[in-house]
Write a protein that holds these residues in place. Structure first.
Motif, PDB file in Angstrom:
ATOM      1  N   LEU B  37     -85.616 -31.302   1.662  1.00 22.53           N
ATOM      2  CA  LEU B  37     -85.526 -32.749   1.857  1.00 22.53           C
ATOM      3  C   LEU B  37     -86.325 -33.189   3.085  1.00 22.53           C
ATOM      4  O   LEU B  37     -87.028 -34.195   3.058  1.00 22.53           O
ATOM      5  N   GLU B  38     -86.204 -32.379   4.163  1.00 24.29           N
ATOM      6  CA  GLU B  38     -86.961 -32.696   5.381  1.00 24.29           C
ATOM      7  C   GLU B  38     -88.450 -32.752   5.095  1.00 24.29           C
ATOM      8  O   GLU B  38     -89.149 -33.681   5.505  1.00 24.29           O
ATOM      9  N   ASP B  41     -89.481 -35.730   3.071  1.00 26.34           N
ATOM     10  CA  ASP B  41     -89.527 -36.964   3.853  1.00 26.34           C
ATOM     11  C   ASP B  41     -90.869 -37.124   4.551  1.00 26.34           C
ATOM     12  O   ASP B  41     -91.373 -38.219   4.721  1.00 26.34           O
ATOM     13  N   HIS B  44     -96.183 -35.591   1.061  1.00 20.92           N
ATOM     14  CA  HIS B  44     -96.233 -35.720  -0.403  1.00 20.92           C
ATOM     15  C   HIS B  44     -96.869 -34.485  -0.995  1.00 20.92           C
ATOM     16  O   HIS B  44     -97.743 -33.878  -0.377  1.00 20.92           O
ATOM     17  N   TYR B  65     -82.497 -37.075  -6.325  1.00 17.63           N
ATOM     18  CA  TYR B  65     -83.100 -37.735  -5.169  1.00 17.63           C
ATOM     19  C   TYR B  65     -84.552 -38.111  -5.468  1.00 17.63           C
ATOM     20  O   TYR B  65     -84.984 -39.238  -5.212  1.00 17.63           O
ATOM     21  N   THR B  69     -85.979 -41.957  -5.705  1.00 18.22           N
ATOM     22  CA  THR B  69     -87.000 -42.475  -4.782  1.00 18.22           C
ATOM     23  C   THR B  69     -88.363 -42.609  -5.465  1.00 18.22           C
ATOM     24  O   THR B  69     -89.367 -42.836  -4.796  1.00 18.22           O
ATOM     25  N   ARG B  71     -90.486 -40.548  -6.761  1.00 21.42           N
ATOM     26  CA  ARG B  71     -91.566 -39.689  -6.276  1.00 21.42           C
ATOM     27  C   ARG B  71     -92.461 -39.270  -7.438  1.00 21.42           C
ATOM     28  O   ARG B  71     -92.012 -39.126  -8.568  1.00 21.42           O
TER      29      ARG B  71
END
Lengths: 417, 225
Positions: B37-38, B41, B44, B65, B69, B71
């Motif tokens: 997750l870090e 954030d 990409h 997630y 979001t 992605r």
């Protein structure tokens, strides 16, 4: 011998022997009493003869009395009385009859006589016969009724037991439904039932545990296998490999691949056991087999194996994934165990699908061929292909059989056995 | 391409990374979902390789997630569990593909390329390698514009080798690519030899160069130079 018949046979044997013995005893007793009574009557007759003679006459009975009194003059009287059985000629009825006699000596009108009194037993014997019949017939009847009731009662009492047997026979460790307990009025059967319920529960939970263990063990092996595989893939990229190292890598690849397939097959078996593949579809089996013939054609061409198919349009209702694995495994099997320029035959109709193949092996043991890890040492396969086949057939309620017919290994799957 | 490898088995992570980097990709790794997750954030990626069985939480949450979001990353689930339910749930949550352990790195790479191709804006449906053109929709191979007839398996195999060009592909990996899990035929290694020979012959007959190279009997390489 069934419990019923055994029990009944003993019961019948004992009761009839008893009946005959008691009958004989009873008859003898009656005869004994009859004789005693007759003897008593004879004594009466003799007394009567004595009393009659005081009038200076000899007593002579009526013809219809079935009685004969004979007087024989003798010199002197002794004191005795002899009783016994004899035959006497009945002058009225003109035939011989059983009789009882009494011989004694006495003085009549101051003369010595030997007196013989004979009385017929005929009538009394008839009476005894009737008495025996009157008593024995109902006893026999009673015995028959008892036997019959016994039979019915036993059957009724043992009925839960046969149900119990049926349930044990029906109990299948692979099926979801647990062992069905039976309502038991008899304490011993209830106990047996309880033991069976407990036992089946224990077997089932142990079996579940083993399956879970197999599943977990197989899963746990997948990640280390992935590491080996990926490391091998990277080693293969090295530019410094020589032929020997290349061969070693090839061997490692082979072993890893085999281990992987073994693991996947074990997991598949567990999955089929767990009945995880449940959704049913309409499957066009003819189309599926045709598709697979194309799918495997290169493998067959490469070894110049000819394939003959006789397919009719068949649609079955089953789990698609299972049926695909089933057909795949059948194909793999007939190709793998075939020889160069060999032959494969596939017949499909509404009742069954048959795969036949030529092969190096002579007839195989039909009792063991579907066992896990039953294979010849030269085979590169996992030894689980046919076991999976069998498991799928059990799951789909198909009958699977193997035979060696006219030089062909023949695998038959019957859809509605 | 930038690829994130979420895998707690360090050894597997490093060998995936080594292989993919060798093909010119930029790989980074995460050994937990928190770490993943870090990284997500901050950066990409083009593709995420996601092991579902990590210790610190459900990999499916990471999928949710990513979906929440919006992605753009393609996601390939790599899992030790070969279960249809897991597959359907993963794909339902937006994963693009599902690969069961153990897998070959060449297979993984082919799958990544397929996803990237599918995701790219213009949907490049042609692969060109020198005089060879592969049309993915029509499933056709052309050499200098001239059609070469190939069977379905030959086509798949050629595509597989071109996707991993410059890398040695073991026979074992090639067999598994063609047969997948369903058939118990995955040990038919000689069969690959026949296939490669046929592909080679068809291509060179049509005037293409011979790019296949046998490597010590263990595998083949589609040479790049």
């Amino acid at each position: 011998m069934k419990l019923f018949s055994r029990y009944n046979r003993i019961l019948i044997l004992i009761s009839f022997t008893g009946l005959i013995l008691i009958g004989i005893l009873f008859y003898q007793m009656l005869i004994f009493y009859l004789n005693r009574q007759l003897d008593h009557d004879l004594v009466e007759e003799v007394t009567e003869v004595k009393e009659y003679s005081t009038g200076g006459k000899f007593y002579s009975p009526h013809e219809f009395e079935d009685l004969i009194v004979e007087y024989h003059p003798i010199k002197a009287t002794r004191s005795y009385a002899v009783y016994g059985d004899t035959l006497f000629y009945n002058p009225v009825k003109h035939h011989r009859e059983n009789a009882r006699f009494l011989r004694t000596e006495m003085n009549l009108n101051s003369k010595a006589y030997q007196i013989l009194v004979i009385a017929s037993k005929m009538e009394k014997q008839e009476q005894i016969k009737n008495i025996c019949l009157i008593i024995l017939l109902p006893v026999c009847l009673l015995l028959l009724v008892v036997l019959l009731v016994n039979r019915l009662l036993l059957r009724k009492i043992w009925n839960p037991f046969s149900q119990l047997l049926q349930n044990i026979t029906d109990f299948n460790i692979n099926q979801e439904k647990p062992y069905q307990p039976v309502e038991m009025p008899v304490a011993e059967f209830r106990q047996l039932n309880q033991v069976l319920v407990d036992l089946s529960g224990k077997i089932k939970s142990d079996y579940e545990e083993i399956k879970l263990f197999t599943e977990n063990a197989s899963h746990e092996m997948m990640t280390p296998l992935a590491i080996i595989n990926s490391r091998l893939d990277n080693m293969l990229q090295s530019n410094n490999l020589d032929t020997r190292e290349g061969e070693m890598l090839a061997e490692l690849y082979r072993a890893t691949s085999k281990l992987t397939r073994l693991n996947q097959s074990l997991l598949l078996l567990v999955k089929i056991d767990h009945n995880l593949l449940q959704d049913q579809h309409q499957i066009d089996l003819e189309a599926l087999v045709k598709e697979k013939v194309l799918y495997f054609q290169e493998l067959m061409q490469e070894r110049n194996i000819t394939i003959q198919t006789a397919l009719s349009p068949v649609v079955i209702h089953a789990n698609r994934q299972l049926i695909e694995i089933l057909i795949n495994n059948l194909f793999s099997n007939v190709i793998r165990h075939n020889y160069e320029n060999g032959r494969i035959e596939i017949d499909l109709d509404a009742q069954q699908i048959i795969f036949r193949n030529t092969g190096h092996n002579p007839a195989l043991d039909p009792g063991r061929i579907f066992d896990r890890f039953y294979k010849d040492s030269t085979s590169e396969g996992t030894g689980l292909g046919l076991a999976i086949l069998k498991q799928i057939c059990i799951r789909q309620h198909y009958a699977l059989s193997y035979a060696y017919l006219k030089g062909l290994h023949t695998f038959t799957i019957t859809f509605k056995p | 391409m930038k690829i994130l490898i979420v895998e707690d088995e360090a050894s597997l992570q490093s060998s995936i990374s080594e292989y993919l980097s060798g093909l010119g990709n930029n790989c980074s790794g995460a050994i937990s979902y928190t770490q993943a997750l870090e990284k997500l954030d901050l950066y990409h990626y083009d593709c995420i390789l996601l092991d579902l069985g990590l210790g610190d939480g459900e990999g499916l949450q990471l999928l949710s997630y990513l979906k929440r979001t919006n992605r753009a990353e393609g996601v390939i689930i790599i899992s030790a569990r070969n279960s249809l339910d897991d597959k359907l749930i993963g794909l339902g949550l937006g994963a693009d593909d599902y690969l069961t352990k153990p897998f070959h790195l060449s297979e993984l790479n082919a799958r990544i390329l397929a996803i990237i191709r599918r995701k790219s804006a213009h949907g490049e449906r042609q692969i060109v390698f020198r005089e060879i053109t592969i049309d993915l929709d029509a499933k056709e191979v052309k050499v200098n514009g001239q059609l070469v007839h190939m069977t379905r398996k030959e086509f798949d195999l050629l595509l597989y080798f071109i996707a991993n060009k410059g890398k040695v592909i073991s026979k074992s990996a090639a067999v598994e690519h063609i047969w997948g899990d369903d058939a118990d035929m995955a040990d038919s290694f000689d069969f690959i030899y026949t296939h490669i020979r046929n592909i080679r012959k068809k291509l060179t007959d049509a005037g293409s160069g011979d790019y296949f190279q046998s490597v010590y009997g263990v595998g083949y390489k589609f040479i790049n130079e």
